[in-house]
Design an enzyme around this catalytic site. Structure first.
Site, PDB file in Angstrom:
ATOM      1  N   GLY A   1     -14.361  14.650 -57.350  1.00  0.00           N
ATOM      2  CA  GLY A   1     -15.275  13.874 -58.630  1.00  0.00           C
ATOM      3  C   GLY A   1     -16.110  14.205 -58.903  1.00  0.00           C
ATOM      4  O   GLY A   1     -16.849  14.606 -58.186  1.00  0.00           O
TER       5      GLY A   1
ATOM      6  N   GLN B   1     -14.392  21.896 -56.300  1.00  0.00           N
ATOM      7  CA  GLN B   1     -14.724  22.179 -54.536  1.00  0.00           C
ATOM      8  C   GLN B   1     -16.167  23.051 -54.824  1.00  0.00           C
ATOM      9  O   GLN B   1     -16.765  22.929 -55.359  1.00  0.00           O
ATOM     10  CB  GLN B   1     -13.640  22.519 -53.995  1.00  0.00           C
ATOM     11  CG  GLN B   1     -12.742  21.092 -53.820  1.00  0.00           C
ATOM     12  CD  GLN B   1     -11.472  21.065 -54.641  1.00  0.00           C
ATOM     13  OE1 GLN B   1     -11.190  21.464 -55.344  1.00  0.00           O
ATOM     14  NE2 GLN B   1     -11.919  19.930 -55.335  1.00  0.00           N
TER      15      GLN B   1
ATOM     16  N   LYS C   1     -21.448  19.665 -59.736  1.00  0.00           N
ATOM     17  CA  LYS C   1     -20.709  20.569 -60.827  1.00  0.00           C
ATOM     18  C   LYS C   1     -21.140  20.048 -62.505  1.00  0.00           C
ATOM     19  O   LYS C   1     -20.886  20.717 -62.998  1.00  0.00           O
ATOM     20  CB  LYS C   1     -19.857  21.436 -60.447  1.00  0.00           C
ATOM     21  CG  LYS C   1     -20.101  22.437 -59.305  1.00  0.00           C
ATOM     22  CD  LYS C   1     -18.268  22.735 -58.611  1.00  0.00           C
ATOM     23  CE  LYS C   1     -17.928  21.852 -58.359  1.00  0.00           C
ATOM     24  NZ  LYS C   1     -18.195  21.212 -56.689  1.00  0.00           N
TER      25      LYS C   1
HETATM   26  P1  IMP Z   1      -8.208  18.266 -49.376  1.00  0.00           P
HETATM   27  O1  IMP Z   1      -8.982  18.715 -50.740  1.00  0.00           O
HETATM   28  O2  IMP Z   1      -7.576  16.534 -49.350  1.00  0.00           O
HETATM   29  O3  IMP Z   1      -7.123  18.852 -48.880  1.00  0.00           O
HETATM   30  O4  IMP Z   1      -9.329  18.280 -48.749  1.00  0.00           O
HETATM   31  C1  IMP Z   1      -9.692  19.400 -47.510  1.00  0.00           C
HETATM   32  C2  IMP Z   1     -10.815  19.599 -47.335  1.00  0.00           C
HETATM   33  O5  IMP Z   1     -11.473  19.516 -48.896  1.00  0.00           O
HETATM   34  C3  IMP Z   1     -11.606  17.566 -46.794  1.00  0.00           C
HETATM   35  O6  IMP Z   1     -12.474  18.085 -46.210  1.00  0.00           O
HETATM   36  C4  IMP Z   1     -11.882  17.628 -47.828  1.00  0.00           C
HETATM   37  O7  IMP Z   1     -13.180  17.013 -47.207  1.00  0.00           O
HETATM   38  C5  IMP Z   1     -12.420  18.426 -48.674  1.00  0.00           C
HETATM   39  N1  IMP Z   1     -12.997  17.959 -50.499  1.00  0.00           N
HETATM   40  C6  IMP Z   1     -11.499  18.113 -51.076  1.00  0.00           C
HETATM   41  N2  IMP Z   1     -12.186  17.778 -52.358  1.00  0.00           N
HETATM   42  C7  IMP Z   1     -13.627  17.854 -51.651  1.00  0.00           C
HETATM   43  C8  IMP Z   1     -14.618  18.111 -53.130  1.00  0.00           C
HETATM   44  O8  IMP Z   1     -14.270  17.647 -54.684  1.00  0.00           O
HETATM   45  N3  IMP Z   1     -15.555  17.640 -52.785  1.00  0.00           N
HETATM   46  C9  IMP Z   1     -16.290  17.453 -51.400  1.00  0.00           C
HETATM   47  N4  IMP Z   1     -15.458  17.648 -50.608  1.00  0.00           N
HETATM   48  C10 IMP Z   1     -13.989  18.193 -50.715  1.00  0.00           C
END
Ligand code: IMP
Length: 426
Positions: A40, A224, A16
Site C-alpha cells: 500500500g 514491503q 517508499k
Molecule cells: P503477505 O505478504 O500478505 O503474505 O504477509 C506476510 C507478512 O508481510 C505479514 O506480516 C504482513 O503484515 C507483511 N506485509 C505484507 N505486505 C506488507 C506491506 O506492504 N507493508 C508492511 N508489511 C507487509
C-alpha cells in the site's frame, strides 16, 4: 540521474511511495518488481491522498511509463478497481501502464487458501494481509501458476485452471473442509476480466530494456521491506517474494549490471505490521508513536507495532541491498519526544551478534543495547533546509549515518512532495 532501485530497509511502510513519486519527476519509467496488492504505497499530490497497491507510484506523473514486472503477482479484480479509481480522479492510466505477460495471477482460491492456512497455523500465524500472496507464489514455484498471458486468452485460462482443479479441490474439501471451487463461475468471470486487462499486457522486459538502451532513466520500485524478504527476512514471518534490491533484476528481466544505484528508504523509527520479531518494540506496541506517526496499515488498516530506531537491522539492510545512500523518512514524527533511543547492538548470552538469529527461538535471549540522544521540541515539518533543523535533529541524523555507514540523500518531513530536504543530487 542514474537508474535507481528503491528498497525498504526495515519491515515495510518506510514511505517508499512518497519517495518514488518524488524521484519519478525525473524518471522516464517506474517498474514494480515483486509483491502484489499486499503493498500500500501512499502518495499525496495536490492535497489528495492516493493509496497504490499494484500500480507503480510514478502514475501521477503524466509522462512517466509505469510497468508491472514479471516478479509481481496480480489480482485482476484489485488492479481493475485501482485503475478505475485513478481514472475517476483524473489520472491517465490507459497508455501509461503496461503489465508483464509473465506475471502470475492471484485468483480467489489463493485468497481463500491464504486465510485457511492462517487459521490452521493457530498461534504461529504470520498475520498475512489475506491477499493470497503466499499461495500465488507457491503455485508459481510449484509450476502450477496461471499467468497474465493465460488469462487474456479464455481457452488458455480454462485449460490451466482445469489442470489445477483436482489439487485445489482436494485441499479445499479434504484438508480445509471448504466448499469446492465453482470452476464455471471463475472461468466466466476471469474471461471478462482478462479481456479488460488485455490492452495493458505486454513484454515489459523488452520495453524496459529498450528504454535503457535509449539512455532513459528508470526507477525500480520495491514493495514491503528487507526483513520481509523470503530469504533474509525473519522467516517464516515474511512475505513470499524477494524484497531485496537483487529482486529488481529477476523481477523485471533487467541484468544486474544495468541497475546503477540503490537507495535505501529508512524510517526514523521502526514499525512492523503482522507477527514476528521486532527487537526494539516499545511496550504495548508503542501506542504513543503509533498515534503520532498514524501507523496503521495502508492496505489492511491494522495497527502497526512501533519501536525505536534499530541501527543493527538497517546496517544489515545496507549490506544485503548494497545501498550507498538513504532517504530518511518521518523524522517530523519524533518532534516532542524528550529522549530518543537508538539500538546500536544486539547481544545473546553477553556476546555481540550482528543480526536477528536465523533460528527465531533464540530471539527470546536477544538483548538490545541502546544509546540515548536528546530529542527536540520544535515542529520541523515546515523546514526545507538542513541548516535550519534544530541541532538535536542534526545530531540524530548524523548518528544514524555513522551507525549505518551511509549518507542521507533525502530527508522527508511530511507526506507532501515539498516536505523534503534534498541533501545531494543522488
Ligand atoms: P503477505 O505478504 O500478505 O503474505 O504477509 C506476510 C507478512 O508481510 C505479514 O506480516 C504482513 O503484515 C507483511 N506485509 C505484507 N505486505 C506488507 C506491506 O506492504 N507493508 C508492511 N508489511 C507487509
Amino acid at each position: 540521474m542514474p537508474n535507481i532501485v528503491v528498497v525498504g530497509a526495515q519491515w515495510g511502510d518506510e514511505g517508499k511511495g512518497k519517495i518514488i513519486d518524488l524521484l519519478a519527476q525525473n524518471a522516464d519509467a517506474v517498474i514494480r518488481y515483486q509483491g502484489g496488492n499486499n503493498a500500500g504505497h501512499t502518495v499525496v499530490f495536490d492535497g489528495k491522498k492516493h493509496i497504490l497497491h499494484l500500480v507503480p507510484s510514478g502514475i501521477l506523473h503524466p509522462g512517466t511509463t509505469c510497468l508491472i514486472g514479471n516478479g509481481v503477482v496480480i489480482d485482476p479484480v484489485s488492479l481493475l478497481l485501482e485503475i478505475e479509481a485513478l481514472e475517476a480522479s483524473g489520472v491517465q492510466v490507459r497508455g501509461n501502464l503496461k503489465i508483464s505477460e509473465l506475471a502470475h495471477v492471484t485468483l480467489p482460491y489463493h485468497c481463500a487458501l491464504d486465510q485457511a492456512y492462517e487459521a490452521k497455523r493457530g498461534k504461529l500465524k504470520i498475520e498475512t494481509t489475506h491477499r493470497g500472496i503466499g499461495p500465488t507464489y507457491k503455485d508459481k514455484f510449484g509450476r502450477t501458476g496461471i499467468r497474465m498471458a493465460d488469462i487474456i486468452e479464455p481457452d488458455g485460462f480454462k485449460s490451466r485452471l482445469e489442470q489445477n482443479l483436482e489439487e485445489i479441490n482436494f485441499m479445499f474439501e479434504k484438508y480445509f473442509s471448504l466448499p469446492p471451487l465453482q470452476i464455471k463461475d471463475t472461468i466466466v468471470k476471469y474471461a471478462s476480466l482478462g479481456q479488460r486487462l488485455s490492452e495493458y499486457v505486454d513484454d515489459t522486459a523488452e520495453i524496459v530494456n529498450s528504454m535503457l538502451d535509449d539512455g532513459r532513466m528508470v526507477l525500480f520500485e520495491g514493495a514491503q521491506g528487507t526483513f520481509l524478504d523470503i530469504d533474509f527476512g525473519t522467516y517464516p514471518f515474511v512475505t513470499a517474494s524477494h524484497t531485496l534490491a537483487g529482486g529488481a533484476s529477476t523481477g523485471t528481466g533487467v541484468g544486474p549490471t544495468r541497475l546503477e544505484k540503490v537507495l535505501g528508504i529508512v524510517k526514523a523509527y521502526t514499525t512492523r505490521v503482522g507477527a514476528g520479531p521486532l527487537p526494539t518494540e516499545l511496550q504495548a506496541g508503542g501506542e504513543d508513536l503509533r498515534i503520532r506517526g498514524k501507523e496503521y496499515g495502508a492496505t489492511t488498516g491494522r495497527p502497526r507495532r512501533c519501536g525505536w530506531f534499530d541501527a543493527v537491522i538497517v546496517r544489515r539492510a545496507k549490506m544485503l541491498n548494497g545501498f550507498e545512500s538513504m532517504a530518511l523518512t518521518k523524522l517530523d514524527v519524533l518532534s516532542g519526544i524528550e529522549k530518543l533511543y537508538i539500538c546500536v547492538a544486539y547481544k545473546i548470552n553477553h556476546e555481540i551478534v550482528k543480526a536477528i538469529p536465523a533460528a527465531l527461538r533464540k530471539t527470546d535471549k536477544l538483548e538490545t543495547i541502546y544509546e540515548i540522544l536528546p530529542g527536540w521540541k520544535e515542529d520541523i515539518s515546515g523546514i526545507r533546509k538542513y541548516q535550519d533543523l534544530p541541532d538535536n535533529t542534526k545530531r540524530y541524523i548524523e548518528r544514524i549515518e555513522e551507525l549505518v555507514g551511509v549518507k542521507t540523500s533525502l530527508i522527508s518531513l511530511g507526506e507532501a512532495r515539498d516536505q523534503t530536504i534534498h541533501m545531494d543530487d543522488l
